[in-house]
Motif scaffolding. Sequence first.
Motif, PDB file in Angstrom:
ATOM      1  N   GLN A   1       0.825  -1.208   0.000  1.00 10.37           N
ATOM      2  CA  GLN A   1       0.000   0.000   0.000  1.00 10.37           C
ATOM      3  C   GLN A   1       0.864   1.264   0.000  1.00 10.37           C
ATOM      4  OE1 GLN A   1      -1.795   0.720   3.902  1.00 10.37           O
ATOM      5  NE2 GLN A   1      -3.740   0.916   2.831  1.00 10.37           N
ATOM      6  N   TYR A   2       1.907   1.268   0.822  1.00  8.91           N
ATOM      7  CA  TYR A   2       2.783   2.449   0.828  1.00  8.91           C
ATOM      8  C   TYR A   2       3.533   2.570  -0.497  1.00  8.91           C
ATOM      9  CZ  TYR A   2       2.004   4.322   5.460  1.00  8.91           C
ATOM     10  OH  TYR A   2       1.422   4.947   6.554  1.00  8.91           O
ATOM     11  N   ARG A   3       3.856   1.414  -1.098  1.00 11.10           N
ATOM     12  CA  ARG A   3       4.613   1.450  -2.353  1.00 11.10           C
ATOM     13  C   ARG A   3       3.718   1.918  -3.515  1.00 11.10           C
ATOM     14  NH1 ARG A   3       6.311  -3.629  -2.276  1.00 11.10           N
ATOM     15  NH2 ARG A   3       8.323  -3.194  -1.332  1.00 11.10           N
ATOM     16  N   THR A   4       2.529   1.306  -3.632  1.00  8.99           N
ATOM     17  CA  THR A   4       1.762   1.559  -4.860  1.00  8.99           C
ATOM     18  C   THR A   4       0.736   2.673  -4.691  1.00  8.99           C
ATOM     19  OG1 THR A   4       0.137  -0.136  -4.321  1.00  8.99           O
ATOM     20  CG2 THR A   4       2.027  -0.829  -5.630  1.00  8.99           C
ATOM     21  N   ILE A   5       0.046   2.726  -3.556  1.00  9.01           N
ATOM     22  CA  ILE A   5      -1.002   3.742  -3.401  1.00  9.01           C
ATOM     23  C   ILE A   5      -0.388   5.065  -2.982  1.00  9.01           C
ATOM     24  CG2 ILE A   5      -3.206   4.317  -2.323  1.00  9.01           C
ATOM     25  CD1 ILE A   5      -3.786   1.451  -1.947  1.00  9.01           C
ATOM     26  N   LEU A   6       0.563   5.009  -2.044  1.00  6.83           N
ATOM     27  CA  LEU A   6       1.159   6.259  -1.552  1.00  6.83           C
ATOM     28  C   LEU A   6       2.470   6.596  -2.277  1.00  6.83           C
ATOM     29  CD1 LEU A   6       0.343   5.903   2.254  1.00  6.83           C
ATOM     30  CD2 LEU A   6      -0.735   7.463   0.613  1.00  6.83           C
ATOM     31  N   GLY A   7       2.949   5.681  -3.099  1.00  7.55           N
ATOM     32  CA  GLY A   7       4.091   5.996  -3.962  1.00  7.55           C
ATOM     33  C   GLY A   7       5.380   6.278  -3.216  1.00  7.55           C
ATOM     34  N   ALA A   8       5.608   5.573  -2.115  1.00 13.24           N
ATOM     35  CA  ALA A   8       6.813   5.811  -1.309  1.00 13.24           C
ATOM     36  C   ALA A   8       7.880   4.764  -1.635  1.00 13.24           C
ATOM     37  CB  ALA A   8       6.464   5.763   0.173  1.00 13.24           C
TER      38      ALA A   8
END
Lengths: 134, 134
Positions: free
Chosen positions: B21-28
């Motif tokens: 979720q942090y990688r794909t939705i929040l782009g971190a």
Amino acid sequence: MIGRLNHIAIAVPDLAAAAQQYRTILGAEVGAPQDEPDHGVTVVFIQLPNTKIELLYPLGDDSPIRGFLDKNPSGGIHHMCFEVDDILAARDRLLSEGARVLGSGDPKTGAHGKPVLFLHPKDFNGCLIELEEI
Amino acid sequence: MIGRLNHIAIAVPDLAAAAQQYRTILGAEVGAPQDEPDHGVTVVFIQLPNTKIELLYPLGDDSPIRGFLDKNPSGGIHHMCFEVDDILAARDRLLSEGARVLGSGDPKTGAHGKPVLFLHPKDFNGCLIELEEI
């Protein structure tokens, strides 16, 4: 998408005591209390070298943090705020991935005079996330 | 006394889902899971431009975050970590001001291999604070 951690917000039951504690016991750079009547809070900013802490205390009868303090009488970490370049693009990406934006979905003007949105804690591991366009 | 915010730690009920979720939705920028058997957690580091997020998931039967997740099944912000120059001086200042240090009061080696201490949440507005000597 998310950039810097702009701040961590901590709801506190006694603003003067918390400010004094960060100033004298933790030795941090603590500002003066600022009433934010549009947001129902009085805020004290604590400047760290790389980010800020915001101490939050309810202001008025309709404060958005009253319920949090009722549930957590000792206080607690209320939300964390990430910076984004384009808040509307961020919102659209979140919505397309099925994440929920609180309220109408239109950005509001936050305590720093910038557009902000809040994301649903149940979609993000129980954490209330604020996005702020910088 | 306190310096940079080194990290915010978030306890999560599903580490792979939270990392994704942090990688794909929040782009971190999200790292690979790392088991820390000495600390009873598996950790995923998320690098922000100015600080880090640590996603925490229980490892083993005696994980220090098991109780937190039992109380907060959706997850939540578990602690925040401030850097200090001298952890023994920091501890002595805190104790002299009446703040409580968890455990024996002697620093332990934290997940980054540096000396750390945790402060009692009841003394700090319901927030668990880690100090790390950098």
